[in-house]
Design a protein around this motif. Structure first.
Motif, PDB file in Angstrom:
ATOM      1  N   SER A 112       0.829  -1.210   0.000  1.00  0.00           N
ATOM      2  CA  SER A 112       0.000   0.000   0.000  1.00  0.00           C
ATOM      3  C   SER A 112       0.858   1.253   0.000  1.00  0.00           C
ATOM      4  O   SER A 112       0.514   2.254  -0.637  1.00  0.00           O
ATOM      5  N   VAL A 119      -0.353   5.974  -7.352  1.00  0.00           N
ATOM      6  CA  VAL A 119      -1.813   6.110  -7.460  1.00  0.00           C
ATOM      7  C   VAL A 119      -2.248   7.417  -6.810  1.00  0.00           C
ATOM      8  O   VAL A 119      -1.910   7.688  -5.654  1.00  0.00           O
ATOM      9  N   ASP A 121      -5.682   8.680  -7.417  1.00  0.00           N
ATOM     10  CA  ASP A 121      -7.139   8.691  -7.325  1.00  0.00           C
ATOM     11  C   ASP A 121      -7.649   7.257  -7.264  1.00  0.00           C
ATOM     12  O   ASP A 121      -6.983   6.334  -7.749  1.00  0.00           O
ATOM     13  N   TYR A 122      -8.830   7.094  -6.698  1.00  0.00           N
ATOM     14  CA  TYR A 122      -9.477   5.789  -6.625  1.00  0.00           C
ATOM     15  C   TYR A 122     -10.864   5.914  -7.239  1.00  0.00           C
ATOM     16  O   TYR A 122     -11.687   6.715  -6.787  1.00  0.00           O
ATOM     17  N   GLU A 127     -11.525  -0.275  -5.608  1.00  0.00           N
ATOM     18  CA  GLU A 127     -10.128   0.126  -5.788  1.00  0.00           C
ATOM     19  C   GLU A 127      -9.533   0.607  -4.470  1.00  0.00           C
ATOM     20  O   GLU A 127      -8.395   0.273  -4.128  1.00  0.00           O
ATOM     21  N   LEU A 128     -10.295   1.392  -3.740  1.00  0.00           N
ATOM     22  CA  LEU A 128      -9.795   1.899  -2.464  1.00  0.00           C
ATOM     23  C   LEU A 128      -9.578   0.763  -1.471  1.00  0.00           C
ATOM     24  O   LEU A 128      -8.634   0.804  -0.673  1.00  0.00           O
ATOM     25  N   TYR A 131      -6.201  -0.653  -1.343  1.00  0.00           N
ATOM     26  CA  TYR A 131      -5.246   0.182  -0.605  1.00  0.00           C
ATOM     27  C   TYR A 131      -5.460   0.065   0.904  1.00  0.00           C
ATOM     28  O   TYR A 131      -4.504  -0.146   1.658  1.00  0.00           O
ATOM     29  N   ARG A 184      -3.009  13.725  -3.993  1.00  0.00           N
ATOM     30  CA  ARG A 184      -3.783  12.504  -3.774  1.00  0.00           C
ATOM     31  C   ARG A 184      -5.218  12.803  -3.332  1.00  0.00           C
ATOM     32  O   ARG A 184      -5.452  13.742  -2.565  1.00  0.00           O
ATOM     33  N   TYR A 186      -8.082  10.279  -1.673  1.00  0.00           N
ATOM     34  CA  TYR A 186      -8.390   8.918  -1.240  1.00  0.00           C
ATOM     35  C   TYR A 186      -9.888   8.617  -1.267  1.00  0.00           C
ATOM     36  O   TYR A 186     -10.279   7.448  -1.257  1.00  0.00           O
ATOM     37  N   PRO A 188     -13.313   7.834  -2.789  1.00  0.00           N
ATOM     38  CA  PRO A 188     -13.631   7.259  -4.111  1.00  0.00           C
ATOM     39  C   PRO A 188     -14.350   8.242  -5.017  1.00  0.00           C
ATOM     40  O   PRO A 188     -15.289   8.940  -4.603  1.00  0.00           O
TER      41      PRO A 188
END
Length: 301
Positions: A112, A119, A121-122, A127-128, A131, A184, A186, A188
């Motif tokens: 992670s 990374v 964006d999610y 996808e998140l 992480y 970043r 985080y 979604p």
């Protein structure tokens, strides 16, 4: 007259990890003080390692990927009993051996951390989740052997994972502005889009303050965090009684961050929610009383 006895390298390593926890993780550190003294150093060691790795990606040098790889190799050597000049790894390796923590969890955590290098964006919760499994859920699983359980650890594991994720979601929400400065997001994208929010709108709100759509989106994520805390709560009863006050207090302290966010009308773009010291004390003191009672009960049995 005798002088002050010098610390052994291992004792010094644990002391250094404690200082990292006290300096950078005030909420965790306060809750950890409710654990029996023999278990606190293990939590400090786990926190210290996580902080060292996190710093490599949040304040990167010229080659952060190389730095993470070097840390991973040094960690494996320390786990295998090899010498290490890194005090945090010395304390961590001792903690892992003493409490039988699954070494594979650290690989998931470092994966992670590597994601943070590439990374930004999610797209959605799935996808998140990849992480947060490594960045948060495995932290709960690392702590579980230290905290102890009254049932098979496998029964408590899903709740420990959920509580780690609840803490992480709280951090995501509190730190939206700071994370945006690092490029970043985080939260979604599909959840944000449901409120008409995207990176451009968040960037605008970072300068001018959140509009109604951004506030509504942040309120949504706060509700998700509260729901995750509720899902994790039954797991506290599965812990060793002497550890329950620590974990319950940590959850209360972190949920108080969400209260502060709500009190600021979900403005997490131009200010950082902080729980006042008076309220932290009001939460921690009852936890300390429960801690004393739990230890007394344990001695009586």
């Amino acid at each position: 007259m005798g002088g002050v006895r010098a610390l052994t390298p291992l004792q010094a390593a644990y002391a250094g990890s404690r200082e990292i926890n006290a300096s950078h993780g005030r909420t965790y550190f306060l809750a950890t003080r409710l654990l029996p003294p023999a278990r606190r150093p293990a939590v400090h060691a786990l926190y210290g390692f996580a902080r060292v790795a996190d710093e490599l990606v949040d304040n990167p040098g010229l080659d952060p990927a190389g730095d993470l790889l070097a840390l991973e190799r040094a960690l494996k050597d320390a786990f295998d009993g090899g010498p290490t000049e890194e005090p945090v790894l010395l304390a961590l390796a001792d903690t892992v051996r003493r409490f039988g923590i699954d070494r594979d969890l650290f690989g998931a955590f470092l994966q992670s951390m590597r994601m943070d290098l590439t990374v930004t964006d999610y797209a959605d919760q799935d996808e998140l989740a990849e992480y947060t499994h490594g960045s948060a859920a495995v932290i709960g699983l690392m702590l579980l052997p230290v905290l102890g359980t009254v049932s098979p650890p496998s029964e408590a594991a899903p709740y420990a994972s959920a509580l780690g994720e609840a803490f992480q979601l709280t951090n995501f929400l509190r730190d939206v502005g700071e994370d945006l400065d690092r490029g970043r997001i985080y939260l979604p994208a599909d959840h944000l889009a449901a409120f008409g929010v995207d990176r451009e709108r968040l960037t605008w709100a970072r300068v001018h303050g959140p509009d109604r759509a951004v506030r509504r989106a942040m309120a949504h994520f706060a509700a998700l965090a509260h729901a995750t805390y509720r899902a994790a709560e039954p797991g506290i009863a599965l812990l060793d009684p002497v550890s329950r006050p620590c974990v319950a207090t940590a959850a209360q302290l972190y949920r108080a961050i969400l209260d502060e966010i709500a009190a600021a009308n979900y403005n997490v773009l131009t200010r950082r929610a902080v729980v006042p010291a008076r309220r932290r004390a009001a939460i921690a003191l009852p936890g300390a009383a429960r801690c004393v009672l739990a230890r007394l009960a344990g001695r009586a049995t």
